[in-house]
Design a protein around this motif. Structure first.
Motif, PDB file in Angstrom:
ATOM      1  N   VAL A 365       0.845  -1.174   0.000  1.00  0.00           N
ATOM      2  CA  VAL A 365       0.000   0.000   0.000  1.00  0.00           C
ATOM      3  C   VAL A 365       0.882   1.226   0.000  1.00  0.00           C
ATOM      4  O   VAL A 365       1.992   1.231   0.537  1.00  0.00           O
ATOM      5  N   LYS A 366       0.417   2.276  -0.617  1.00  0.00           N
ATOM      6  CA  LYS A 366       1.181   3.515  -0.691  1.00  0.00           C
ATOM      7  C   LYS A 366       1.208   4.187   0.669  1.00  0.00           C
ATOM      8  O   LYS A 366       0.183   4.545   1.222  1.00  0.00           O
ATOM      9  N   LEU A 367       2.414   4.343   1.211  1.00  0.00           N
ATOM     10  CA  LEU A 367       2.547   5.041   2.474  1.00  0.00           C
ATOM     11  C   LEU A 367       2.584   6.532   2.238  1.00  0.00           C
ATOM     12  O   LEU A 367       3.016   7.017   1.195  1.00  0.00           O
ATOM     13  N   THR A 368       2.122   7.264   3.212  1.00  0.00           N
ATOM     14  CA  THR A 368       2.133   8.716   3.094  1.00  0.00           C
ATOM     15  C   THR A 368       3.569   9.203   2.987  1.00  0.00           C
ATOM     16  O   THR A 368       4.389   8.951   3.879  1.00  0.00           O
ATOM     17  N   GLN A 369       3.882   9.875   1.937  1.00  0.00           N
ATOM     18  CA  GLN A 369       5.230  10.388   1.747  1.00  0.00           C
ATOM     19  C   GLN A 369       5.299  11.835   2.239  1.00  0.00           C
ATOM     20  O   GLN A 369       5.040  12.780   1.503  1.00  0.00           O
ATOM     21  N   ARG A 370       5.652  11.979   3.502  1.00  0.00           N
ATOM     22  CA  ARG A 370       5.784  13.319   4.060  1.00  0.00           C
ATOM     23  C   ARG A 370       7.247  13.727   4.005  1.00  0.00           C
ATOM     24  O   ARG A 370       8.121  12.989   4.464  1.00  0.00           O
ATOM     25  N   GLU A 371       7.513  14.890   3.522  1.00  0.00           N
ATOM     26  CA  GLU A 371       8.882  15.352   3.433  1.00  0.00           C
ATOM     27  C   GLU A 371       9.399  15.667   4.833  1.00  0.00           C
ATOM     28  O   GLU A 371       8.822  16.475   5.561  1.00  0.00           O
ATOM     29  N   ILE A 372      10.477  15.011   5.205  1.00  0.00           N
ATOM     30  CA  ILE A 372      11.090  15.259   6.504  1.00  0.00           C
ATOM     31  C   ILE A 372      12.075  16.404   6.357  1.00  0.00           C
ATOM     32  O   ILE A 372      12.966  16.377   5.502  1.00  0.00           O
ATOM     33  N   THR A 373      11.926  17.402   7.187  1.00  0.00           N
ATOM     34  CA  THR A 373      12.764  18.598   7.090  1.00  0.00           C
ATOM     35  C   THR A 373      13.889  18.564   8.119  1.00  0.00           C
ATOM     36  O   THR A 373      13.817  17.852   9.126  1.00  0.00           O
ATOM     37  N   ILE A 374      14.902  19.335   7.862  1.00  0.00           N
ATOM     38  CA  ILE A 374      16.017  19.443   8.804  1.00  0.00           C
ATOM     39  C   ILE A 374      15.533  20.051  10.117  1.00  0.00           C
ATOM     40  O   ILE A 374      15.922  19.600  11.201  1.00  0.00           O
ATOM     41  N   ASP A 375      14.678  21.040  10.022  1.00  0.00           N
ATOM     42  CA  ASP A 375      14.148  21.676  11.239  1.00  0.00           C
ATOM     43  C   ASP A 375      13.404  20.658  12.101  1.00  0.00           C
ATOM     44  O   ASP A 375      13.501  20.685  13.335  1.00  0.00           O
ATOM     45  N   HIS A 376      12.645  19.787  11.457  1.00  0.00           N
ATOM     46  CA  HIS A 376      11.925  18.754  12.199  1.00  0.00           C
ATOM     47  C   HIS A 376      12.899  17.815  12.918  1.00  0.00           C
ATOM     48  O   HIS A 376      12.705  17.473  14.099  1.00  0.00           O
ATOM     49  N   ILE A 377      13.950  17.411  12.232  1.00  0.00           N
ATOM     50  CA  ILE A 377      14.943  16.519  12.838  1.00  0.00           C
ATOM     51  C   ILE A 377      15.630  17.199  14.021  1.00  0.00           C
ATOM     52  O   ILE A 377      15.800  16.606  15.098  1.00  0.00           O
ATOM     53  N   VAL A 378      16.012  18.443  13.853  1.00  0.00           N
ATOM     54  CA  VAL A 378      16.654  19.190  14.940  1.00  0.00           C
ATOM     55  C   VAL A 378      15.732  19.274  16.153  1.00  0.00           C
ATOM     56  O   VAL A 378      16.172  19.091  17.303  1.00  0.00           O
ATOM     57  N   LYS A 379      14.453  19.539  15.901  1.00  0.00           N
ATOM     58  CA  LYS A 379      13.492  19.642  16.994  1.00  0.00           C
ATOM     59  C   LYS A 379      13.379  18.331  17.763  1.00  0.00           C
ATOM     60  O   LYS A 379      13.374  18.313  19.009  1.00  0.00           O
ATOM     61  N   VAL A 380      13.288  17.209  17.041  1.00  0.00           N
ATOM     62  CA  VAL A 380      13.177  15.904  17.686  1.00  0.00           C
ATOM     63  C   VAL A 380      14.443  15.585  18.492  1.00  0.00           C
ATOM     64  O   VAL A 380      14.373  15.097  19.631  1.00  0.00           O
ATOM     65  N   GLN A 403      27.513  16.145  20.370  1.00  0.00           N
ATOM     66  CA  GLN A 403      26.987  14.838  19.946  1.00  0.00           C
ATOM     67  C   GLN A 403      25.583  14.979  19.354  1.00  0.00           C
ATOM     68  O   GLN A 403      25.254  14.329  18.360  1.00  0.00           O
ATOM     69  N   ALA A 404      24.754  15.850  19.945  1.00  0.00           N
ATOM     70  CA  ALA A 404      23.404  16.074  19.422  1.00  0.00           C
ATOM     71  C   ALA A 404      23.466  16.628  18.003  1.00  0.00           C
ATOM     72  O   ALA A 404      22.676  16.224  17.132  1.00  0.00           O
ATOM     73  N   ARG A 405      24.423  17.524  17.750  1.00  0.00           N
ATOM     74  CA  ARG A 405      24.556  18.074  16.383  1.00  0.00           C
ATOM     75  C   ARG A 405      24.980  16.981  15.402  1.00  0.00           C
ATOM     76  O   ARG A 405      24.491  16.934  14.258  1.00  0.00           O
ATOM     77  N   GLN A 406      25.888  16.098  15.845  1.00  0.00           N
ATOM     78  CA  GLN A 406      26.326  15.014  14.960  1.00  0.00           C
ATOM     79  C   GLN A 406      25.157  14.070  14.625  1.00  0.00           C
ATOM     80  O   GLN A 406      24.997  13.650  13.482  1.00  0.00           O
ATOM     81  N   VAL A 407      24.359  13.770  15.634  1.00  0.00           N
ATOM     82  CA  VAL A 407      23.199  12.896  15.409  1.00  0.00           C
ATOM     83  C   VAL A 407      22.219  13.557  14.440  1.00  0.00           C
ATOM     84  O   VAL A 407      21.678  12.903  13.536  1.00  0.00           O
ATOM     85  N   ALA A 408      21.980  14.841  14.607  1.00  0.00           N
ATOM     86  CA  ALA A 408      21.058  15.565  13.724  1.00  0.00           C
ATOM     87  C   ALA A 408      21.571  15.549  12.283  1.00  0.00           C
ATOM     88  O   ALA A 408      20.796  15.367  11.328  1.00  0.00           O
ATOM     89  N   MET A 409      22.887  15.744  12.113  1.00  0.00           N
ATOM     90  CA  MET A 409      23.458  15.703  10.767  1.00  0.00           C
ATOM     91  C   MET A 409      23.319  14.308  10.154  1.00  0.00           C
ATOM     92  O   MET A 409      22.991  14.160   8.965  1.00  0.00           O
ATOM     93  N   PHE A 410      23.574  13.282  10.955  1.00  0.00           N
ATOM     94  CA  PHE A 410      23.455  11.899  10.482  1.00  0.00           C
ATOM     95  C   PHE A 410      22.027  11.606  10.005  1.00  0.00           C
ATOM     96  O   PHE A 410      21.828  11.057   8.912  1.00  0.00           O
ATOM     97  N   LEU A 411      21.044  11.979  10.810  1.00  0.00           N
ATOM     98  CA  LEU A 411      19.646  11.724  10.442  1.00  0.00           C
ATOM     99  C   LEU A 411      19.208  12.579   9.260  1.00  0.00           C
ATOM    100  O   LEU A 411      18.405  12.137   8.433  1.00  0.00           O
ATOM    101  N   ALA A 412      19.719  13.793   9.180  1.00  0.00           N
ATOM    102  CA  ALA A 412      19.376  14.665   8.052  1.00  0.00           C
ATOM    103  C   ALA A 412      19.893  14.077   6.743  1.00  0.00           C
ATOM    104  O   ALA A 412      19.232  14.142   5.702  1.00  0.00           O
ATOM    105  N   LYS A 413      21.095  13.492   6.806  1.00  0.00           N
ATOM    106  CA  LYS A 413      21.649  12.860   5.598  1.00  0.00           C
ATOM    107  C   LYS A 413      20.832  11.624   5.211  1.00  0.00           C
ATOM    108  O   LYS A 413      20.629  11.336   4.028  1.00  0.00           O
ATOM    109  N   GLN A 414      20.347  10.893   6.238  1.00  0.00           N
ATOM    110  CA  GLN A 414      19.587   9.667   5.982  1.00  0.00           C
ATOM    111  C   GLN A 414      18.170   9.936   5.467  1.00  0.00           C
ATOM    112  O   GLN A 414      17.654   9.205   4.631  1.00  0.00           O
TER     113      GLN A 414
END
Length: 467
Positions: A365-380, A403-414
Motif C-alpha cells: 500500500v502507498k505510504l504517506t510520503q511526508r517530506e522530513i525537514t532538517i528543522d523537524h529533525i533538529v526539533k526531535v 553529539q546532538a549536532r552530529q546525530v542531527a546531521m546523520f539523520l538529516a543525511k539519511q
C-alpha cells in the motif's frame, strides 16, 4: 404503468399490511371483495358490495386500516365508499356513473423472482446481505458519523423519516456498502415482517435486460415494488442507460408513494452525476445526501485495533500508531494492509514491529510520503536530549551538544534530500566536510556501542512517527 394501476397496486400493499393484523377469515369476508375506484391525491374511493361492509369496516377495522392508508396514500387522505344504488344508505357516497371494473389484486405468487433459480415461481426474497456488514462491526468516526446516524434512524423507522431516499456517497473503499447493508440487517432485526433487498445497479441492469428479452418487464417491476427497503449500490452505473432509468423511475415512484424506504450509494453526489434523467436526479435529492470521507487518524486507529482483534493478532501500540500515521488510504486498503502484515509476520516467524511494517507495506500500500525537514529533525533531537534550541544553535561545544549536532546531521543525511552543504549550514553553520565526519562518527559508534545504537533507532522512530 397507468395511474389506475398505481393506486390499485398501492391498495394491494395496503391489504398486505392489513392482513398482518386480522384473521384470514376476516380478510376474505370483508376486504377481498373491495375494489379501489379512484384516488385524486386526497380522497380514496372504494367500491363495496353493500351497506354492511361500510358499517363493519367503520366499526371493526377502521382503527387498523386508517393508519395504513395514511402512510401509503398520505396523512390527509379521506376514505369514501361507493355501493350499488339500490342498497345505498343516505350517509354513504355513491357515483351516478357506472363503476369501472378494475383488475383483481396482483397474485404475488405468480410474479417472477429475478433472484430465484429458473423455474421457481414462488416469491421468496433473499435480502442478499453480507453477514459481515453490520453496525456492530462498523467503526464510527467523524468521517462517517452523518451517514451512520442517518442510517440508524432509517433502520428504526424505515420510510417514515425525512431521509428517503438516503443517498450515501464517497470514494471507493470508504465503507458505503458496509453502512448500506448494515441498515438492511438492522431493519430485518427490528422489523422482521418487512422485505429487505440489497442489489448493485449492475445486477439490476442485468436483470432488466433479461426481463426485457423474455418479455417479463411487468413481473420485474412488480417484484421490486413488493420490497419494503430497497438498497441500490453504485447508482452512478445508471449513467447512459435510458431504458433502465425509465424502469427504475417507475419503481422509485411507487416505493415513495407506498412509504417504502430507498437507500442509494454512489461515488459522486447527485449534482455530479452525468447522463441521468433530471427527474431521477431531482428525486435523489429529496432525502438526505450523506458523504463519507477518508478516515482521520483516530478512526484509523480504531479500525486497525478492531481488525487486529478480529484476526486474533496482538499489534503493539507503536505499530498501530505508525500504520495510522503513515497509511494514506481508504478503509478497505487499511484492513488489507493489516491482514498482509499479520500474515507475513506469521509466515516469516517475526515479531510485528515498525521495521517489519515498513518493509512489508511499502510493496502493498502507498505510504504517506511526508517530506522530513532538517528543522523537524533538529526539533526531535533537541527534545530527546533535553537541549534548548538556542543552546543547540549556539557556539557551545560541550560534549552533549556536539553529539546532538552530529546525530542531527546523520539523520538529516539519511532522511532528507538536502545537500551536505545545506545540512551543515542549517546545523551549526558547518561545511560539508564536517557533515561527512559527523555521519561517519555516528555510524562508527552505532557499530561499537549497542546502547548508542538503540538511542539512534529510537530517535529515528520519533522522527518518522512525529513528522
Amino acid at each position: 404503468m397507468t395511474h389506475s394501476d398505481t393506486y390499485t397496486q398501492v391498495w394491494q400493499d395496503c391489504l398486505d399490511r392489513l392482513q398482518l393484523t386480522i384473521t384470514e377469515e376476516e380478510y376474505v369476508k370483508w376486504f377481498k371483495p373491495i375494489r379501489p375506484i379512484g384516488f385524486d391525491g386526497s380522497n380514496l374511493r372504494l367500491r363495496v358490495p353493500n351497506e354492511s361492509f361500510v358499517v363493519n369496516i367503520e366499526k371493526l377495522f377502521l382503527s387498523r386500516l386508517k393508519p395504513i392508508i395514511m402512510e401509503l396514500y398520505g396523512a390527509d387522505t379521506q376514505l369514501h365508499y361507493a355501493v350499488p344504488r339500490e342498497v345505498r344508505p343516505q350517509q354513504v357516497e355513491t357515483t351516478a356513473t357506472a363503476v369501472p371494473e378494475f383488475a383483481r389484486p396482483i397474485d404475488t405468487a405468480k410474479i417472477k423472482n429475478p433472484f430465484a433459480l429458473p423455474g421457481l415461481r414462488r416469491i421468496v426474497i433473499d435480502p442478499q446481505l453480507n453477514l459481515n456488514y453490520t453496525f456492530d462491526n462498523h467503526i464510527e468516526g467523524e468521517c462517517n458519523r452523518l451517514a451512520r446516524s442517518a442510517g440508524m434512524a432509517v433502520a428504526v423507522s424505515p420510510g417514515s423519516t425525512a431521509f428517503n431516499p438516503l443517498y450515501i456517497y464517497g470514494d471507493s473503499g470508504l465503507g458505503k456498502t458496509h453502512i448500506a447493508q448494515a441498515i438492511g440487517h438492522e431493519v430485518r432485526q427490528r422489523h422482521p415482517e418487512l422485505q429487505v433487498l440489497y442489489v448493485s445497479m449492475n445486477k439490476f441492469q442485468a436483470q432488466f435486460q433479461t426481463a426485457y428479452k423474455n418479455g417479463e418487464i411487468t413481473d420485474f417491476i412488480h417484484f421490486y415494488q413488493m420490497v419494503d427497503v430497497l438498497i441500490i449500490d453504485d447508482i452512478q452505473e445508471l449513467t447512459g442507460k435510458t431504458g433502465t432509468q425509465n424502469v427504475f423511475f417507475n419503481i422509485f415512484n411507487h416505493l415513495q408513494l407506498s412509504g417504502k424506504q430507498l437507500i442509494l450509494t454512489s461515488d459522486k453526489p447527485p449534482v455530479e452525476l452525468k447522463d441521468i434523467e433530471q427527474r431521477l436526479l431531482t428525486r435523489f435529492k429529496w432525502g438526505l445526501s450523506a458523504q463519507l470521507n477518508v478516515p482521520d487518524y483516530d478512526t484509523k486507529v480504531k479500525i486497525i485495533r478492531a481488525k487486529a482483534q478480529r484476526l486474533g493478532a496482538n499489534i503493539p501500540e507503536d505499530v498501530v500508531a505508525y500504520l495510522a500515521e503513515n497509511i494514506s488510504a481508504n478503509v478497505r486498503e487499511i484492513e488489507g494492509a493489516l491482514s498482509s502484515l499479520i500474515a507475513n509476520a506469521s509466515f516469516l516467524g517475526r515479531k510485528i514491529t515498525i521495521s517489519l511494517a515498513k518493509d512489508i507495506l511499502k510493496v502493498y500500500v502507498k505510504l504517506t510520503q511526508r517530506e522530513i525537514t532538517i528543522d523537524h529533525i533538529v526539533k526531535v533531537v533537541c527534545e530527546y536530549y533535553d537541549i534548548e534550541l538556542d543552546t543547540f544553535n549556539s557556539t557551545k561545544r560541550t560534549r552533549d551538544v556536539a553529539q546532538a549536532r552530529q546525530v542531527a546531521m546523520f539523520l538529516a543525511k539519511q532522511h532528507t534530500k538536502a545537500p551536505l552543504t545545506v545540512i551543515g549550514s542549517s546545523i551549526g553553520g558547518r561545511n560539508h566536510a564536517t557533515v561527512l565526519h559527523s555521519c561517519k562518527a555516528v555510524a562508527d559508534m552505532m557499530d561499537t556501542d549497542k546502547t548508542f545504537k538503540a538511542q539512534i533507532e529510537e530517535i529515528e522512530k520519533l522522527v518518522l512517527n512525529k513528522n
